[in-house]
Design a protein around this motif. Structure first.
Motif, PDB file in Angstrom:
ATOM      1  N   VAL A   2      40.983  31.929  30.445  1.00 17.33           N
ATOM      2  CA  VAL A   2      40.949  30.479  30.684  1.00 17.33           C
ATOM      3  C   VAL A   2      40.761  30.149  32.160  1.00 17.33           C
ATOM      4  O   VAL A   2      40.514  28.995  32.517  1.00 17.33           O
ATOM      5  N   PHE A   3      40.929  31.139  33.031  1.00 16.69           N
ATOM      6  CA  PHE A   3      40.651  30.948  34.454  1.00 16.69           C
ATOM      7  C   PHE A   3      40.185  32.264  35.040  1.00 16.69           C
ATOM      8  O   PHE A   3      40.752  33.320  34.744  1.00 16.69           O
ATOM      9  N   GLN A   4      39.129  32.193  35.886  1.00 17.52           N
ATOM     10  CA  GLN A   4      38.622  33.379  36.548  1.00 17.52           C
ATOM     11  C   GLN A   4      38.341  33.049  38.009  1.00 17.52           C
ATOM     12  O   GLN A   4      37.417  32.303  38.324  1.00 17.52           O
ATOM     13  N   GLY A   5      39.180  33.559  38.893  1.00 16.65           N
ATOM     14  CA  GLY A   5      38.959  33.464  40.327  1.00 16.65           C
ATOM     15  C   GLY A   5      39.127  34.854  40.893  1.00 16.65           C
ATOM     16  O   GLY A   5      38.668  35.837  40.290  1.00 16.65           O
ATOM     17  N   PHE A   6      39.789  34.963  42.054  1.00 20.52           N
ATOM     18  CA  PHE A   6      40.124  36.300  42.533  1.00 20.52           C
ATOM     19  C   PHE A   6      41.065  36.970  41.544  1.00 20.52           C
ATOM     20  O   PHE A   6      41.005  38.178  41.309  1.00 20.52           O
ATOM     21  N   TYR A   7      41.967  36.167  40.956  1.00 22.85           N
ATOM     22  CA  TYR A   7      42.801  36.621  39.853  1.00 22.85           C
ATOM     23  C   TYR A   7      42.283  36.002  38.562  1.00 22.85           C
ATOM     24  O   TYR A   7      41.361  35.174  38.575  1.00 22.85           O
TER      25      TYR A   7
END
Length: 204
Positions: A16-21
């Motif tokens: 549901v979220f993709q950034g550095f983490y």
């Protein structure tokens, strides 16, 4: 009875979220100690790179090299978000933990590690994160070590200082050193320090 990953049924897993983490949401169920399967559960998983933490120890001076830097995790719950820590970094490339240890020691503290001794591997927060920490002690020469270090490109502002082992243990007992990797490694050193000093040999 010992359960394995075969005893967990992952029904659905979504990022549901993709950034550095990354943050994943899982629907799953698992076997019960009493037998059978439990109900379907919804769990959020913080997906992090594994970390490497190193306690730099000078057995010839009986001293430690510790780092101090601002940590965002301490802002809401501590008057001292500048935490006293170990050399540390993430395994975010195709590197062995030992390679990360040497790289971060140079970048964060200007240190050359002479010998790495594994302390343990552990999950700091397995209820919601898959991160695993590889924890080491390393022999170093602490003479002349100190100052401000870190990579400007990563916004690092790290103060490096040399502590006696006695002072570091006292800071831990008083709660001034309050992060897991530092506490675990200092307690380990309290148990094994005399052996490390006896086995160190002549200074490189």
């Amino acid at each position: 009875m010992t359960f394995t990953t075969d005893d967990v049924d992952i029904i659905q897993r979504d990022t549901v979220f993709q950034g550095f983490y990354r943050l994943d949401v899982l629907r799953l169920r698992h076997r019960l100690f009493a037998g059978g399967w439990g109900p379907e559960l919804r769990r959020e998983l913080f997906v992090r790179h594994d970390a490497v933490c190193v306690l730099p120890y000078d057995p010839w001076e009986d001293s430690l090299v510790l780092l101090e830097q601002m940590r965002i995790g301490g802002l809401d719950k501590s008057n001292h978000p500048w935490m006293i820590e170990l050399v540390a970094g993430l395994i975010d490339k195709d590197e062995a933990p030992e390679e990360v240890a040497h790289r971060e020691a140079d970048e964060e503290a200007g240190l050359q590690l002479h010998r790495l001794e594994p302390i343990t591997r552990y999950f700091p927060s397995p209820g919601g994160s898959n991160e695993q920490v590889h924890l080491y002690l390393a022999l170093v020469d602490s003479r002349g070590v100190g100052g401000i270090h870190g990579l400007e490109s990563e916004g690092e502002d790290i103060r490096v200082s040399v502590w006696t082992r006695t002072d570091a243990l006292a800071a831990m007992e008083k709660g001034r050193i309050d992060n897991a990797a530092s506490i675990i490694s200092l307690q380990w050193l309290a148990l094994h320090g005399e052996r490390i000093r006896a086995d160190a040999g002549p200074r490189p």
